[in-house]
Design a protein around this motif. Structure first.
Motif, PDB file in Angstrom:
ATOM      1  N   SER A 123       0.805  -1.226   0.000  1.00 17.76           N
ATOM      2  CA  SER A 123       0.000   0.000   0.000  1.00 17.76           C
ATOM      3  C   SER A 123       0.840   1.280   0.000  1.00 17.76           C
ATOM      4  CB  SER A 123      -0.954   0.005   1.196  1.00 17.76           C
ATOM      5  OG  SER A 123      -0.242   0.088   2.408  1.00 17.76           O
ATOM      6  N   LYS A 124       2.140   1.161   0.203  1.00 18.23           N
ATOM      7  CA  LYS A 124       2.999   2.344   0.240  1.00 18.23           C
ATOM      8  C   LYS A 124       2.874   3.155  -1.053  1.00 18.23           C
ATOM      9  CE  LYS A 124       7.710   3.800   1.139  1.00 18.23           C
ATOM     10  NZ  LYS A 124       9.076   3.362   1.413  1.00 18.23           N
ATOM     11  N   ASN A 125       2.579   4.430  -0.897  1.00 10.34           N
ATOM     12  CA  ASN A 125       2.430   5.390  -2.008  1.00 10.34           C
ATOM     13  C   ASN A 125       1.304   5.036  -2.985  1.00 10.34           C
ATOM     14  OD1 ASN A 125       4.588   7.079  -1.172  1.00 10.34           O
ATOM     15  ND2 ASN A 125       6.040   5.620  -2.049  1.00 10.34           N
ATOM     16  N   ARG A 126       0.328   4.268  -2.535  1.00  9.31           N
ATOM     17  CA  ARG A 126      -0.817   3.925  -3.397  1.00  9.31           C
ATOM     18  C   ARG A 126      -2.075   4.614  -2.876  1.00  9.31           C
ATOM     19  NH1 ARG A 126       0.033  -0.838  -6.765  1.00  9.31           N
ATOM     20  NH2 ARG A 126       2.048  -1.703  -6.188  1.00  9.31           N
ATOM     21  N   ARG A 127      -2.810   5.162  -3.822  1.00  6.71           N
ATOM     22  CA  ARG A 127      -4.138   5.700  -3.504  1.00  6.71           C
ATOM     23  C   ARG A 127      -5.156   4.597  -3.748  1.00  6.71           C
ATOM     24  NH1 ARG A 127      -4.023  10.622  -7.438  1.00  6.71           N
ATOM     25  NH2 ARG A 127      -2.879   9.051  -8.598  1.00  6.71           N
ATOM     26  N   SER A 128      -6.275   4.657  -3.037  1.00  7.19           N
ATOM     27  CA  SER A 128      -7.262   3.586  -3.143  1.00  7.19           C
ATOM     28  C   SER A 128      -8.684   4.142  -3.141  1.00  7.19           C
ATOM     29  CB  SER A 128      -7.096   2.621  -1.964  1.00  7.19           C
ATOM     30  OG  SER A 128      -8.116   1.643  -1.976  1.00  7.19           O
ATOM     31  N   ILE A 129      -9.526   3.488  -3.921  1.00  5.97           N
ATOM     32  CA  ILE A 129     -10.963   3.781  -3.935  1.00  5.97           C
ATOM     33  C   ILE A 129     -11.680   2.470  -3.662  1.00  5.97           C
ATOM     34  CG2 ILE A 129     -12.946   4.511  -5.330  1.00  5.97           C
ATOM     35  CD1 ILE A 129     -11.042   6.309  -6.903  1.00  5.97           C
ATOM     36  N   SER A 130     -12.621   2.507  -2.740  1.00  2.00           N
ATOM     37  CA  SER A 130     -13.442   1.337  -2.427  1.00  2.00           C
ATOM     38  C   SER A 130     -14.745   1.446  -3.222  1.00  2.00           C
ATOM     39  CB  SER A 130     -13.744   1.308  -0.926  1.00  2.00           C
ATOM     40  OG  SER A 130     -14.660   0.285  -0.633  1.00  2.00           O
ATOM     41  N   ILE A 131     -15.123   0.356  -3.861  1.00  3.35           N
ATOM     42  CA  ILE A 131     -16.347   0.331  -4.664  1.00  3.35           C
ATOM     43  C   ILE A 131     -17.113  -0.928  -4.301  1.00  3.35           C
ATOM     44  CG2 ILE A 131     -17.323   0.334  -7.004  1.00  3.35           C
ATOM     45  CD1 ILE A 131     -14.541   1.377  -7.946  1.00  3.35           C
ATOM     46  N   TYR A 132     -18.395  -0.765  -4.022  1.00  3.72           N
ATOM     47  CA  TYR A 132     -19.215  -1.943  -3.736  1.00  3.72           C
ATOM     48  C   TYR A 132     -20.640  -1.706  -4.184  1.00  3.72           C
ATOM     49  CZ  TYR A 132     -20.640   0.593   0.502  1.00  3.72           C
ATOM     50  OH  TYR A 132     -21.115   1.546   1.375  1.00  3.72           O
ATOM     51  N   TYR A 133     -21.367  -2.802  -4.328  1.00  2.08           N
ATOM     52  CA  TYR A 133     -22.769  -2.734  -4.716  1.00  2.08           C
ATOM     53  C   TYR A 133     -23.621  -2.808  -3.459  1.00  2.08           C
ATOM     54  CZ  TYR A 133     -27.345  -4.049  -6.418  1.00  2.08           C
ATOM     55  OH  TYR A 133     -28.690  -4.091  -6.661  1.00  2.08           O
ATOM     56  N   LYS A 134     -24.608  -1.914  -3.374  1.00  2.85           N
ATOM     57  CA  LYS A 134     -25.566  -1.941  -2.271  1.00  2.85           C
ATOM     58  C   LYS A 134     -26.962  -1.939  -2.871  1.00  2.85           C
ATOM     59  CE  LYS A 134     -26.786   0.106   2.083  1.00  2.85           C
ATOM     60  NZ  LYS A 134     -26.378   1.006   3.153  1.00  2.85           N
ATOM     61  N   GLN A 135     -27.711  -2.980  -2.562  1.00  2.63           N
ATOM     62  CA  GLN A 135     -29.054  -3.115  -3.120  1.00  2.63           C
ATOM     63  C   GLN A 135     -29.903  -1.901  -2.735  1.00  2.63           C
ATOM     64  OE1 GLN A 135     -30.948  -6.818  -2.180  1.00  2.63           O
ATOM     65  NE2 GLN A 135     -32.498  -6.545  -3.739  1.00  2.63           N
ATOM     66  N   GLY A 136     -30.628  -1.389  -3.701  1.00  2.75           N
ATOM     67  CA  GLY A 136     -31.482  -0.230  -3.484  1.00  2.75           C
ATOM     68  C   GLY A 136     -30.748   1.094  -3.613  1.00  2.75           C
ATOM     69  N   VAL A 137     -29.429   1.043  -3.656  1.00  2.00           N
ATOM     70  CA  VAL A 137     -28.607   2.253  -3.769  1.00  2.00           C
ATOM     71  C   VAL A 137     -27.871   2.264  -5.105  1.00  2.00           C
ATOM     72  CG1 VAL A 137     -26.694   3.573  -2.768  1.00  2.00           C
ATOM     73  CG2 VAL A 137     -28.338   2.421  -1.268  1.00  2.00           C
ATOM     74  N   GLY A 138     -27.227   1.148  -5.429  1.00  2.00           N
ATOM     75  CA  GLY A 138     -26.454   1.035  -6.664  1.00  2.00           C
ATOM     76  C   GLY A 138     -24.996   0.797  -6.360  1.00  2.00           C
ATOM     77  N   ILE A 139     -24.133   1.348  -7.176  1.00  2.00           N
ATOM     78  CA  ILE A 139     -22.689   1.187  -7.011  1.00  2.00           C
ATOM     79  C   ILE A 139     -22.202   2.347  -6.146  1.00  2.00           C
ATOM     80  CG2 ILE A 139     -20.480   0.956  -8.171  1.00  2.00           C
ATOM     81  CD1 ILE A 139     -22.191   0.181 -10.674  1.00  2.00           C
ATOM     82  N   VAL A 140     -21.586   2.009  -5.037  1.00  3.92           N
ATOM     83  CA  VAL A 140     -21.160   2.992  -4.043  1.00  3.92           C
ATOM     84  C   VAL A 140     -19.643   3.185  -4.152  1.00  3.92           C
ATOM     85  CG1 VAL A 140     -21.003   3.476  -1.577  1.00  3.92           C
ATOM     86  CG2 VAL A 140     -23.039   2.333  -2.497  1.00  3.92           C
ATOM     87  N   PHE A 141     -19.217   4.431  -4.163  1.00  2.00           N
ATOM     88  CA  PHE A 141     -17.799   4.778  -4.240  1.00  2.00           C
ATOM     89  C   PHE A 141     -17.396   5.485  -2.948  1.00  2.00           C
ATOM     90  CE2 PHE A 141     -19.317   4.542  -8.510  1.00  2.00           C
ATOM     91  CZ  PHE A 141     -18.261   4.110  -9.285  1.00  2.00           C
ATOM     92  N   ASN A 142     -16.276   5.057  -2.374  1.00  3.50           N
ATOM     93  CA  ASN A 142     -15.710   5.727  -1.208  1.00  3.50           C
ATOM     94  C   ASN A 142     -14.240   6.001  -1.461  1.00  3.50           C
ATOM     95  OD1 ASN A 142     -17.916   3.787   0.348  1.00  3.50           O
ATOM     96  ND2 ASN A 142     -17.737   5.838   1.177  1.00  3.50           N
TER      97      ASN A 142
END
Length: 185
Positions: A123-142
Protein backbone atom coordinates in the motif's frame (compact mmCIF):
# COMPACT_ATOMS: atom_id res chain seq x y z
CA UNK A 1 -42.05 -10.10 -80.32
CA UNK A 2 -38.37 -9.14 -80.07
CA UNK A 3 -39.37 -5.61 -79.05
CA UNK A 4 -41.69 -6.93 -76.30
CA UNK A 5 -38.98 -9.30 -75.07
CA UNK A 6 -36.44 -6.43 -74.89
CA UNK A 7 -38.87 -4.29 -72.84
CA UNK A 8 -39.53 -7.29 -70.59
CA UNK A 9 -35.75 -7.82 -70.00
CA UNK A 10 -35.22 -4.11 -69.32
CA UNK A 11 -38.10 -4.06 -66.78
CA UNK A 12 -36.75 -7.15 -65.01
CA UNK A 13 -33.26 -5.58 -64.97
CA UNK A 14 -34.60 -2.32 -63.48
CA UNK A 15 -36.52 -4.23 -60.79
CA UNK A 16 -33.39 -6.21 -59.86
CA UNK A 17 -31.32 -3.00 -59.79
CA UNK A 18 -33.92 -1.27 -57.59
CA UNK A 19 -33.98 -4.22 -55.17
CA UNK A 20 -30.17 -4.22 -55.03
CA UNK A 21 -30.11 -0.48 -54.21
CA UNK A 22 -32.75 -0.98 -51.48
CA UNK A 23 -30.76 -3.90 -50.03
CA UNK A 24 -27.54 -1.83 -49.91
CA UNK A 25 -29.31 1.16 -48.29
CA UNK A 26 -30.91 -1.05 -45.63
CA UNK A 27 -27.54 -2.69 -44.93
CA UNK A 28 -25.85 0.72 -44.56
CA UNK A 29 -28.63 1.98 -42.27
CA UNK A 30 -28.42 -1.09 -40.03
CA UNK A 31 -24.63 -0.93 -39.67
CA UNK A 32 -24.77 2.75 -38.69
CA UNK A 33 -27.44 2.19 -36.05
CA UNK A 34 -25.93 -0.80 -34.26
CA UNK A 35 -25.93 -0.08 -30.57
CA UNK A 36 -23.12 -1.47 -28.43
CA UNK A 37 -23.85 -4.74 -26.69
CA UNK A 38 -25.57 -4.23 -23.39
CA UNK A 39 -23.24 -4.60 -20.44
CA UNK A 40 -24.33 -6.78 -17.57
CA UNK A 41 -25.84 -5.01 -14.60
CA UNK A 42 -23.63 -4.95 -11.56
CA UNK A 43 -25.67 -6.83 -8.99
CA UNK A 44 -23.09 -7.43 -6.30
CA UNK A 45 -19.45 -7.31 -5.45
CA UNK A 46 -16.86 -5.32 -3.60
CA UNK A 47 -13.47 -4.17 -4.88
CA UNK A 48 -10.61 -1.97 -3.84
CA UNK A 49 -8.89 -0.15 -6.68
CA UNK A 50 -5.28 0.82 -6.03
CA UNK A 51 -3.26 3.34 -8.05
CA UNK A 52 0.52 3.49 -7.76
CA UNK A 53 2.54 6.65 -8.43
CA UNK A 54 2.58 5.86 -12.19
CA UNK A 55 -1.23 5.31 -12.15
CA UNK A 56 -0.88 1.58 -12.76
CA UNK A 57 -3.95 -0.12 -11.32
CA UNK A 58 -4.41 -3.15 -9.09
CA UNK A 59 -7.99 -4.28 -8.46
CA UNK A 60 -8.60 -6.59 -5.53
CA UNK A 61 -12.04 -8.18 -5.32
CA UNK A 62 -13.59 -9.27 -2.04
CA UNK A 63 -16.28 -11.75 -1.06
CA UNK A 64 -17.71 -12.89 2.24
CA UNK A 65 -16.44 -16.16 3.61
CA UNK A 66 -18.63 -18.75 5.32
CA UNK A 67 -18.59 -16.62 8.50
CA UNK A 68 -19.69 -13.46 6.67
CA UNK A 69 -16.27 -11.81 6.88
CA UNK A 70 -14.97 -10.02 3.80
CA UNK A 71 -11.92 -11.73 2.31
CA UNK A 72 -9.74 -10.83 -0.64
CA UNK A 73 -10.15 -13.12 -3.60
CA UNK A 74 -7.21 -14.96 -5.11
CA UNK A 75 -7.20 -13.26 -8.52
CA UNK A 76 -6.29 -9.55 -8.42
CA UNK A 77 -6.38 -7.81 -11.79
CA UNK A 78 -3.77 -5.30 -12.94
CA UNK A 79 -3.73 -2.61 -15.61
CA UNK A 80 -0.60 -0.79 -16.69
CA UNK A 81 -0.90 2.88 -17.60
CA UNK A 82 -1.95 4.17 -20.01
CA UNK A 83 -5.41 2.65 -20.23
CA UNK A 84 -8.75 4.01 -21.33
CA UNK A 85 -11.64 4.76 -18.95
CA UNK A 86 -13.53 2.04 -20.86
CA UNK A 87 -10.85 -0.56 -20.04
CA UNK A 88 -10.69 0.56 -16.40
CA UNK A 89 -14.49 0.28 -16.10
CA UNK A 90 -14.45 -3.14 -17.78
CA UNK A 91 -11.82 -4.35 -15.30
CA UNK A 92 -13.85 -3.06 -12.34
CA UNK A 93 -17.05 -4.67 -13.66
CA UNK A 94 -15.40 -8.06 -14.20
CA UNK A 95 -13.72 -7.91 -10.78
CA UNK A 96 -16.99 -7.08 -9.04
CA UNK A 97 -18.60 -10.12 -10.66
CA UNK A 98 -16.02 -12.38 -8.98
CA UNK A 99 -17.95 -12.34 -5.69
CA UNK A 100 -20.11 -15.10 -7.19
CA UNK A 101 -17.33 -17.57 -7.92
CA UNK A 102 -13.99 -16.29 -6.65
CA UNK A 103 -11.97 -18.15 -4.05
CA UNK A 104 -10.92 -16.27 -0.89
CA UNK A 105 -7.27 -16.24 0.05
CA UNK A 106 -5.35 -15.03 3.07
CA UNK A 107 -3.25 -11.87 3.09
CA UNK A 108 0.03 -13.79 2.70
CA UNK A 109 -1.19 -15.59 -0.42
CA UNK A 110 -2.48 -12.35 -1.91
CA UNK A 111 0.79 -10.50 -1.26
CA UNK A 112 2.73 -13.37 -2.82
CA UNK A 113 0.60 -13.09 -5.99
CA UNK A 114 1.21 -9.32 -6.04
CA UNK A 115 4.93 -9.82 -5.36
CA UNK A 116 5.04 -7.83 -2.10
CA UNK A 117 6.17 -8.91 1.35
CA UNK A 118 3.15 -7.54 3.24
CA UNK A 119 0.17 -5.19 3.07
CA UNK A 120 2.11 -2.16 4.34
CA UNK A 121 4.71 -2.66 1.61
CA UNK A 122 2.00 -3.05 -1.08
CA UNK A 123 0.00 0.00 0.00
CA UNK A 124 3.00 2.34 0.24
CA UNK A 125 2.43 5.39 -2.01
CA UNK A 126 -0.82 3.93 -3.40
CA UNK A 127 -4.14 5.70 -3.50
CA UNK A 128 -7.26 3.59 -3.14
CA UNK A 129 -10.96 3.78 -3.93
CA UNK A 130 -13.44 1.34 -2.43
CA UNK A 131 -16.35 0.33 -4.66
CA UNK A 132 -19.22 -1.94 -3.74
CA UNK A 133 -22.77 -2.73 -4.72
CA UNK A 134 -25.57 -1.94 -2.27
CA UNK A 135 -29.05 -3.11 -3.12
CA UNK A 136 -31.48 -0.23 -3.48
CA UNK A 137 -28.61 2.25 -3.77
CA UNK A 138 -26.45 1.03 -6.66
CA UNK A 139 -22.69 1.19 -7.01
CA UNK A 140 -21.16 2.99 -4.04
CA UNK A 141 -17.80 4.78 -4.24
CA UNK A 142 -15.71 5.73 -1.21
CA UNK A 143 -12.43 7.61 -1.48
CA UNK A 144 -9.79 6.79 1.11
CA UNK A 145 -6.70 8.00 2.90
CA UNK A 146 -3.83 5.65 3.71
CA UNK A 147 -2.91 5.45 7.39
CA UNK A 148 0.62 5.02 8.76
CA UNK A 149 0.10 1.27 9.31
CA UNK A 150 -0.70 0.74 5.61
CA UNK A 151 -4.48 0.42 6.05
CA UNK A 152 -7.01 2.78 4.48
CA UNK A 153 -9.88 4.73 6.00
CA UNK A 154 -12.85 6.25 4.20
CA UNK A 155 -12.66 10.02 3.72
CA UNK A 156 -16.38 10.44 4.46
CA UNK A 157 -18.87 8.75 6.77
CA UNK A 158 -21.29 8.55 3.84
CA UNK A 159 -20.81 7.64 0.19
CA UNK A 160 -18.67 9.89 -1.97
CA UNK A 161 -20.99 9.11 -4.88
CA UNK A 162 -23.26 6.39 -6.22
CA UNK A 163 -24.00 5.23 -9.75
CA UNK A 164 -26.77 2.96 -11.06
CA UNK A 165 -25.96 -0.72 -11.56
CA UNK A 166 -26.53 -0.23 -15.30
CA UNK A 167 -23.62 2.23 -15.66
CA UNK A 168 -21.52 1.79 -18.79
CA UNK A 169 -17.86 0.82 -18.49
CA UNK A 170 -16.60 4.16 -19.81
CA UNK A 171 -18.67 6.13 -17.27
CA UNK A 172 -17.56 3.79 -14.47
CA UNK A 173 -13.91 4.30 -15.42
CA UNK A 174 -14.31 8.07 -15.73
CA UNK A 175 -15.92 8.29 -12.29
CA UNK A 176 -13.04 6.39 -10.69
CA UNK A 177 -10.50 8.67 -12.36
CA UNK A 178 -12.42 11.76 -11.22
CA UNK A 179 -12.58 10.55 -7.61
CA UNK A 180 -8.88 9.66 -7.54
CA UNK A 181 -7.99 13.29 -6.80
CA UNK A 182 -9.77 12.97 -3.43
CA UNK A 183 -7.62 10.00 -2.35
CA UNK A 184 -4.42 10.29 -0.29
CA UNK A 185 -1.56 7.81 -0.15
Amino acid sequence: MDKDFLIYVICIGLIILLLAVIFVLVKIYKTQNISPPLQEKIEGGNVSVFFDTSNNVTVIAYAKDKYGIGRALENPQCLNAPYSPEKLGETIRSSMALYKKGLPCNSGELMKKLDFKDWKDFSKNRRSISIYYKQGVGIVFNTTTRTSDGAYRFNMNTYDITLPETVENKDLGNMILRLLARCRA
